[in-house]
Design an enzyme around this catalytic site. Structure first.
Site, PDB file in Angstrom:
ATOM      1  CG  HIS A   1      -0.279   0.148   2.527  1.00  0.00           C
ATOM      2  ND1 HIS A   1       0.321  -0.914   3.147  1.00  0.00           N
ATOM      3  CD2 HIS A   1      -0.099   1.204   3.350  1.00  0.00           C
ATOM      4  CE1 HIS A   1       0.840  -0.512   4.296  1.00  0.00           C
ATOM      5  NE2 HIS A   1       0.611   0.768   4.435  1.00  0.00           N
TER       6      HIS A   1
HETATM    7  N1  UDP Z   1      -3.021  -6.271   8.848  1.00  0.00           N
HETATM    8  C1  UDP Z   1      -4.286  -6.812   9.046  1.00  0.00           C
HETATM    9  N2  UDP Z   1      -5.048  -7.123   7.945  1.00  0.00           N
HETATM   10  C2  UDP Z   1      -4.600  -6.936   6.669  1.00  0.00           C
HETATM   11  C3  UDP Z   1      -3.313  -6.388   6.484  1.00  0.00           C
HETATM   12  C4  UDP Z   1      -2.555  -6.052   7.603  1.00  0.00           C
HETATM   13  O1  UDP Z   1      -4.722  -7.020  10.201  1.00  0.00           O
HETATM   14  O2  UDP Z   1      -5.339  -7.243   5.721  1.00  0.00           O
HETATM   15  C5  UDP Z   1      -2.225  -5.898  10.034  1.00  0.00           C
HETATM   16  C6  UDP Z   1      -0.803  -6.407  10.086  1.00  0.00           C
HETATM   17  O3  UDP Z   1      -0.736  -7.711  10.622  1.00  0.00           O
HETATM   18  C7  UDP Z   1      -0.154  -5.385  11.014  1.00  0.00           C
HETATM   19  C8  UDP Z   1      -0.846  -4.091  10.615  1.00  0.00           C
HETATM   20  O4  UDP Z   1      -2.074  -4.488  10.001  1.00  0.00           O
HETATM   21  O5  UDP Z   1      -0.467  -5.696  12.366  1.00  0.00           O
HETATM   22  C9  UDP Z   1       0.000  -3.310   9.661  1.00  0.00           C
HETATM   23  O6  UDP Z   1      -0.710  -2.271   9.141  1.00  0.00           O
HETATM   24  P1  UDP Z   1      -0.315  -1.556   7.767  1.00  0.00           P
HETATM   25  O7  UDP Z   1       0.418  -2.495   6.881  1.00  0.00           O
HETATM   26  O8  UDP Z   1      -1.558  -0.924   7.256  1.00  0.00           O
HETATM   27  O9  UDP Z   1       0.611  -0.357   8.237  1.00  0.00           O
HETATM   28  P2  UDP Z   1       2.166  -0.137   8.385  1.00  0.00           P
HETATM   29  O10 UDP Z   1       2.655  -1.130   9.402  1.00  0.00           O
HETATM   30  O11 UDP Z   1       2.803  -0.295   7.063  1.00  0.00           O
HETATM   31  O12 UDP Z   1       2.286   1.267   8.880  1.00  0.00           O
END
Ligand code: UDP
Length: 363
Positions: free
Chosen positions: A206
């Site tokens: 994303h």
């Molecule tokens: N996650 C989730 N469902 C999904 C994709 C990700 O629960 O379909 C969880 C993942 O396990 C982690 C968190 O969302 O705990 C990460 O969020 P994201 O990737 O949106 O943000 P980033 O960590 O890149 O800031």
């Protein structure tokens, strides 16, 4: 009593605040208030996580919704200032690196309210990344900087932050991961998606650097399609990615049926998939950490990471935008050839207790 407003806004914040809201109940000197800015607002990206992770209903919701980054930050700041005037908190606690983290920190700093940043000190050294700006601003303003790892402490020292403000508490996301793994094991998602344990790869993408340009996302989709001739792939798609694919007119119906695309998943279903996957392809910060904690091979589609410990000690590798490298790493993972890894120190499920202990001493 110290009145502390805890701020969440977007999906990666929820798994960071959940264990902390529980840990506060052991404290007689901290009075927590939970505020949701509404940066993420639909069920699949927000309320589902409150239900699954047992996060209390927010005391305050700013309901800002999505917008361009400046308009969203401006709306959060305007509404959060009113909250600060009426609630008069002693401190705010922000987590991670989303727009809500930075916007609320600016407001608090100008009102002389103490700022605690949980997950401070991470740096990708890439200012084209919106989250890096949020991290730099938040850490420059924070009074207490709670870090997950030694590299974060060193980054803050290099920026001239006084050591008296830095506290290594470990990785709060891993508290949630370890706490909910037994429950996640009960999820029926493997059967629902007709997947076999250790015989599929999991994908999440994303970041603007991967999904905001047609050529880039097209070449990633083509490579995933190619990998799916050797292994099933499940790709729970972030709304931003889905919207961009639609805008670019990229036809998902032409994909190999072994490359399944689905809606974003709840935490328990997602952890069940991750812990049973052969390997993961991602650009998510949190997923890089969770795969390291689970010792699942992770291929990161970014030129850099603000979480270098997942490379140095963990199961993560960086493929950048190089699709040849992605193919090579995927082949290695499919063949079961991956580096030895370890779980970093203080990623032990006890971070929330350490946070409460620091707050009790320092607020
Ligand atoms: N996650 C989730 N469902 C999904 C994709 C990700 O629960 O379909 C969880 C993942 O396990 C982690 C968190 O969302 O705990 C990460 O969020 P994201 O990737 O949106 O943000 P980033 O960590 O890149 O800031």
């Amino acid at each position: 009593m110290s009145k502390i407003i805890n701020i969440v806004g977007a999906r990666p914040n929820f798994m960071k605040i959940a264990p902390l809201m529980k840990a506060y109940s052991s404290s007689n000197s901290l009075e927590p208030i939970l505020l949701h800015t509404g940066q993420h607002y639909d069920a699949k990206m927000s309320s589902l996580f409150f239900e699954e992770l047992g996060i209390p209903k927010p005391d305050i919701n700013l309901e800002v919704g999505s917008d361009t980054q400046a308009k969203q930050v401006a709306k959060i700041m305007e509404r959060f200032e009113d909250v600060c005037f009426s609630v008069k908190p002693d401190a705010i606690l922000v987590v991670g690196d989303v727009n809500s983290t930075m916007a609320c920190s600016i407001v608090a700093a100008k009102l002389g309210i103490k700022i605690v940043h949980l997950e401070a000190g991470l740096r990708s050294f890439d200012r084209t990344m919106p989250e890096e700006i949020n991290r730099l601003v938040t850490d420059a303003l924070a009074d207490l900087l709670l870090t997950p790892s030694l590299d974060a402490d060193q980054n803050l020292s290099n920026e001239g932050v006084s050591p008296s403000k830095i506290f290594r508490v470990g990785n709060i996301m891993i508290d949630t991961l370890f706490m909910f793994l037994p429950k996640a094991e009960l999820s029926p998602i493997l059967d629902d998606l007709k997947l076999q344990s250790k015989q599929f790869a999991l994908v999440t993408l994303h970041r603007p650097s991967n999904v905001d340009e047609k050529e880039g996302i097209q070449s990633i989709m083509n490579t995933l399609n190619e990998i799916s001739s050797d292994i099933d792939i499940i790709f729970p798609m972030h709304p931003r990615t889905k919207e961009n694919l639609r805008k670019f007119g990229i036809n998902l119906n032409a994909l190999n049926p072994r490359l399944q695309i689905c809606e974003p998943l709840g935490y328990l279903d997602f952890q069940k998939l991750m812990s049973n996957s052969k390997f993961v392809i991602t650009d998510s910060g949190g997923v890089q950490e969770e795969t390291t904690a689970l010792k699942i091979p992770c291929i990161t589609l970014r030129e850099n990471t603000e979480r270098p410990i997942t490379i140095l000690e963990g199961s993560n590798v960086i493929a950048g935008k190089d699709m040849q490298k992605l193919l090579e790493y995927a082949n290695q993972a499919i063949a079961g050839k991956w580096k030895q890894s370890q779980i970093p120190a203080m990623w032990d499920g006890k971070t929330a207790n350490r946070v409460v202990e620091v707050l009790e001493r320092k607020l």
